[in-house]
Design a protein around this motif. Structure first.
Motif, PDB file in Angstrom:
ATOM      1  N   THR A 201       0.730  -1.183  -0.069  1.00  0.00           N
ATOM      2  CA  THR A 201       0.088  -0.085  -0.240  1.00  0.00           C
ATOM      3  C   THR A 201       1.062   1.228   0.015  1.00  0.00           C
ATOM      4  N   ALA A 202       1.947   1.349   0.856  1.00  0.00           N
ATOM      5  CA  ALA A 202       2.636   2.316   1.062  1.00  0.00           C
ATOM      6  C   ALA A 202       3.497   2.668  -0.259  1.00  0.00           C
TER       7      ALA A 202
ATOM      8  N   ALA B 285       8.565   3.642   1.291  1.00  0.00           N
ATOM      9  CA  ALA B 285       7.764   2.519   1.664  1.00  0.00           C
ATOM     10  C   ALA B 285       8.121   1.786   2.701  1.00  0.00           C
ATOM     11  N   GLU B 286       9.154   1.416   2.684  1.00  0.00           N
ATOM     12  CA  GLU B 286       9.835   0.553   4.021  1.00  0.00           C
ATOM     13  C   GLU B 286       9.572   1.562   5.157  1.00  0.00           C
ATOM     14  N   ASP B 287      10.189   2.656   5.137  1.00  0.00           N
ATOM     15  CA  ASP B 287      10.184   3.601   6.477  1.00  0.00           C
ATOM     16  C   ASP B 287       8.693   3.731   6.826  1.00  0.00           C
ATOM     17  N   ILE B 288       7.703   3.963   5.867  1.00  0.00           N
ATOM     18  CA  ILE B 288       6.491   4.299   6.179  1.00  0.00           C
ATOM     19  C   ILE B 288       5.907   2.729   7.015  1.00  0.00           C
ATOM     20  N   THR B 289       6.214   1.794   6.452  1.00  0.00           N
ATOM     21  CA  THR B 289       5.612   0.488   7.031  1.00  0.00           C
ATOM     22  C   THR B 289       6.378   0.321   8.313  1.00  0.00           C
TER      23      THR B 289
ATOM     24  N   TYR C 163      -2.368   4.975   4.867  1.00  0.00           N
ATOM     25  CA  TYR C 163      -2.837   5.925   3.923  1.00  0.00           C
ATOM     26  C   TYR C 163      -2.618   7.243   4.788  1.00  0.00           C
ATOM     27  N   ASN C 164      -2.662   7.619   5.951  1.00  0.00           N
ATOM     28  CA  ASN C 164      -2.342   8.828   6.422  1.00  0.00           C
ATOM     29  C   ASN C 164      -0.941   9.233   6.389  1.00  0.00           C
ATOM     30  N   ARG C 165       0.057   8.214   6.772  1.00  0.00           N
ATOM     31  CA  ARG C 165       1.499   8.413   6.676  1.00  0.00           C
ATOM     32  C   ARG C 165       1.825   8.578   5.277  1.00  0.00           C
ATOM     33  N   CYS C 166       1.264   7.999   4.418  1.00  0.00           N
ATOM     34  CA  CYS C 166       1.612   8.454   3.019  1.00  0.00           C
ATOM     35  C   CYS C 166       1.225   9.763   2.536  1.00  0.00           C
ATOM     36  N   TYR C 167       0.046  10.064   2.841  1.00  0.00           N
ATOM     37  CA  TYR C 167      -0.355  11.411   2.709  1.00  0.00           C
ATOM     38  C   TYR C 167       0.538  12.300   3.335  1.00  0.00           C
ATOM     39  N   ASP C 168       0.871  12.319   4.491  1.00  0.00           N
ATOM     40  CA  ASP C 168       1.973  13.289   5.180  1.00  0.00           C
ATOM     41  C   ASP C 168       3.427  13.251   4.523  1.00  0.00           C
ATOM     42  N   TYR C 169       3.691  11.892   4.067  1.00  0.00           N
ATOM     43  CA  TYR C 169       4.867  11.948   3.199  1.00  0.00           C
ATOM     44  C   TYR C 169       4.899  12.758   1.977  1.00  0.00           C
ATOM     45  N   SER C 170       3.708  12.323   1.262  1.00  0.00           N
ATOM     46  CA  SER C 170       3.658  13.173   0.062  1.00  0.00           C
ATOM     47  C   SER C 170       3.514  14.609  -0.035  1.00  0.00           C
TER      48      SER C 170
ATOM     49  N   ILE D  86      -8.006   2.157  -6.065  1.00  0.00           N
ATOM     50  CA  ILE D  86      -7.765   0.988  -6.976  1.00  0.00           C
ATOM     51  C   ILE D  86      -6.913   0.253  -6.005  1.00  0.00           C
ATOM     52  N   ILE D  87      -5.730   0.757  -5.357  1.00  0.00           N
ATOM     53  CA  ILE D  87      -5.023   0.182  -4.499  1.00  0.00           C
ATOM     54  C   ILE D  87      -5.771  -0.538  -3.196  1.00  0.00           C
TER      55      ILE D  87
END
Length: 173
Positions: free
Chosen positions: A17-18, A28-32, A61-68, A118-119
């Motif tokens: 997902t990440a 993605a590894e860091d977010i995981t 999803y929240n962490r990815c959003y912050d990262y983006s 989709i994800i």
């Protein structure tokens, strides 16, 4: 279920997902890791109102959003673009082929609202209702986004052949 079992059971899903959200293996590894560390520290906040998979997916999803939105991501994207400028078309194609399949490329090219749906739907196998809860929007909105995302994928992958693709393109219509 103890924490080790949770990590073992959900780490692949969280990582995928990440990765599909941020398009970067290291990020993605860091977010995981951050998701599981955060869950470990705050397990008592999980009330069981949604499945654990849904809860962890929402955290991802929240962490990815912050990262983006972060400076770190913007710097990474800029560096990547500058690095690819110096490569020949063949080198770029080989690099891309090693990292991603054609389908994954097409998914990653979708606009964020469509990519996320989709994800969640295909890769995380969440139900429309669960996705609507995660994204805090109506089920009709999710249906619409899913339909539009599939149409865009269908257009990008129109030269694909095969029963599995045709079935996936019709699914949910």
């Amino acid at each position: 279920m103890d924490f080790e079992e949770i990590v073992h059971r959900y780490s692949k899903t969280i990582y995928q997902t990440a990765y599909m959200y941020v398009k970067n293996k290291e990020a993605a590894e860091d977010i995981t890791q951050e998701v599981f560390l955060n869950f470990y520290k705050n397990q008592q906040q999980y009330r069981g109102e949604a499945s654990l998979k849904t809860y962890l997916t929402r955290m991802t999803y929240n962490r990815c959003y912050d990262y983006s939105k972060s400076w770190k991501n913007k710097a990474h994207v800029w560096i990547e673009k500058m690095t690819l400028k110096g490569k020949t078309a063949v080198e770029t194609d080989v690099t891309r082929d090693e990292q991603q399949t054609e389908l994954l490329d097409a998914v990653l090219e979708l606009a964020m609202p469509y990519r996320v749906v989709i994800i969640f739907y295909y890769y995380n196998e969440l139900k429309i209702r669960e996705i609507a809860e995660l994204l805090a929007c109506s089920e009709n909105t999710i249906h619409t986004r899913l339909k539009r995302a599939k149409a865009q994928l269908s257009e990008r992958l129109s030269d694909w052949e095969g029963e599995w693709y045709e079935e996936a393109a019709r699914e949910g219509d």
